[in-house]
Design a protein around this motif. Structure first.
Motif, PDB file in Angstrom:
ATOM      1  N   ALA A  11       0.817  -1.388   0.016  1.00 32.95           N
ATOM      2  CA  ALA A  11      -0.157  -0.125  -0.301  1.00 32.95           C
ATOM      3  C   ALA A  11       0.881   1.254   0.046  1.00 32.95           C
ATOM      4  N   TRP A  12       2.059   1.424   0.848  1.00 30.44           N
ATOM      5  CA  TRP A  12       2.840   2.404   0.900  1.00 30.44           C
ATOM      6  C   TRP A  12       3.506   2.576  -0.415  1.00 30.44           C
ATOM      7  N   ALA A  13       3.873   1.475  -1.161  1.00 29.36           N
ATOM      8  CA  ALA A  13       4.497   1.810  -2.308  1.00 29.36           C
ATOM      9  C   ALA A  13       3.721   2.231  -3.353  1.00 29.36           C
ATOM     10  N   LEU A  14       2.179   1.865  -3.376  1.00 29.94           N
ATOM     11  CA  LEU A  14       1.402   2.176  -4.268  1.00 29.94           C
ATOM     12  C   LEU A  14       1.311   3.810  -4.109  1.00 29.94           C
ATOM     13  N   LEU A  15       0.983   4.274  -3.071  1.00 31.04           N
ATOM     14  CA  LEU A  15       0.929   5.800  -2.505  1.00 31.04           C
ATOM     15  C   LEU A  15       2.131   6.527  -2.995  1.00 31.04           C
ATOM     16  N   GLU A  16       3.454   5.780  -3.063  1.00 33.16           N
ATOM     17  CA  GLU A  16       4.733   6.419  -3.392  1.00 33.16           C
ATOM     18  C   GLU A  16       4.714   6.551  -4.746  1.00 33.16           C
ATOM     19  N   SER A  17       4.224   5.390  -5.619  1.00 31.53           N
ATOM     20  CA  SER A  17       4.686   5.291  -6.942  1.00 31.53           C
ATOM     21  C   SER A  17       3.528   6.214  -7.862  1.00 31.53           C
ATOM     22  N   ARG A  18       2.615   6.605  -7.215  1.00 32.86           N
ATOM     23  CA  ARG A  18       1.311   7.248  -7.786  1.00 32.86           C
ATOM     24  C   ARG A  18       1.469   8.800  -7.420  1.00 32.86           C
ATOM     25  N   GLY A  19       2.671   9.317  -6.691  1.00 32.55           N
ATOM     26  CA  GLY A  19       2.880  10.528  -6.270  1.00 32.55           C
ATOM     27  C   GLY A  19       1.812  11.023  -5.139  1.00 32.55           C
ATOM     28  N   ALA A  20       1.420  10.337  -4.437  1.00 29.76           N
ATOM     29  CA  ALA A  20       0.373  10.692  -3.478  1.00 29.76           C
ATOM     30  C   ALA A  20       1.013  11.151  -2.287  1.00 29.76           C
ATOM     31  N   LEU A  21       2.285  10.851  -1.859  1.00 35.00           N
ATOM     32  CA  LEU A  21       3.092  11.166  -0.732  1.00 35.00           C
ATOM     33  C   LEU A  21       3.973  12.196  -0.911  1.00 35.00           C
ATOM     34  N   LEU A  22       3.579  13.384  -0.601  1.00 28.22           N
ATOM     35  CA  LEU A  22       4.481  14.900  -0.811  1.00 28.22           C
ATOM     36  C   LEU A  22       5.213  14.851   0.541  1.00 28.22           C
TER      37      LEU A  22
END
Length: 192
Positions: A11-22
């Motif tokens: 889940a964390w990797a998905l958020l990072e890969s889609r640019g959701a973590l700023l």
């Protein structure tokens, strides 16, 4: 995506890969400041990410709710997808006015005694939006079956008094503006 649940790392990797973590210096909707912002719409724009996260919420609460409710705006997509997976209907709680902190069900959404609402939202920071939806649910005489969110930023410190589930726990420090070390250090502020 497979039918299994995403692990925390996935889940964390998905958020990072889609640019959701700023990362930076952000003012959240609550008025608090922090250095990590989760841009929910960078998650919600992708059905292949939203669907498995909503599946996790749906599976956690299967058999409990009769309806799924979410706040505008991010909760619209989450309520719809979670309800779809549960075979239920989705309703939306909108602000009573532009500046108010109260929500209500309009547009002909029916809710009342005998209904058990699962309240869903995107990113939990203070719980304000969820509390507003909970109040709107109980104002109609319905019960709350539970609360499900995509991301819990509180580290589990918020208690709604009902069963709670978060797909991903991302505890992140936040401060009142007057105590913000990023402000003190002159880091440019982005209002979210």
């Amino acid at each position: 995506m497979t039918e299994r649940h995403l692990t925390r790392d996935e889940a964390w990797a998905l958020l990072e890969s889609r640019g959701a973590l700023l990362r930076g210096h952000f003012q959240y909707a609550s008025g608090r400041h922090g250095e990590l912002y989760i841009e929910k719409f960078r998650i919600l724009q992708w059905p292949d990410v939203t669907e498995p996260l909503c599946r996790q919420i749906a599976e956690r609460f299967r058999g409990l709710p009769t309806v799924v409710a979410g706040p505008t705006t991010g909760g619209v997509i989450l309520a719809y997808e979670t309800a779809r997976q549960l075979g239920l209907r989705a309703i939306i709680a909108e602000r009573k006015d532009d500046h108010g902190e109260e929500r209500e069900f309009r547009r002909g959404f029916e809710l009342g005694p005998g209904d058990r609402a699962l309240v869903v939202d995107d990113v939990l920071t203070t719980g304000g939006s969820i509390r507003e939806v909970l109040k709107a649910v109980t104002a109609r005489g319905a019960e709350v079956a539970g609360v499900g969110v995509l991301v819990d930023r509180t580290g589990g410190t918020v208690d709604f008094g009902v069963p709670f589930f978060a797909c991903l726990d991302v505890p992140a420090a936040s401060w009142e503006a007057s105590a913000c070390p990023l402000c003190r250090d002159g880091v440019p502020l982005v209002v979210t």
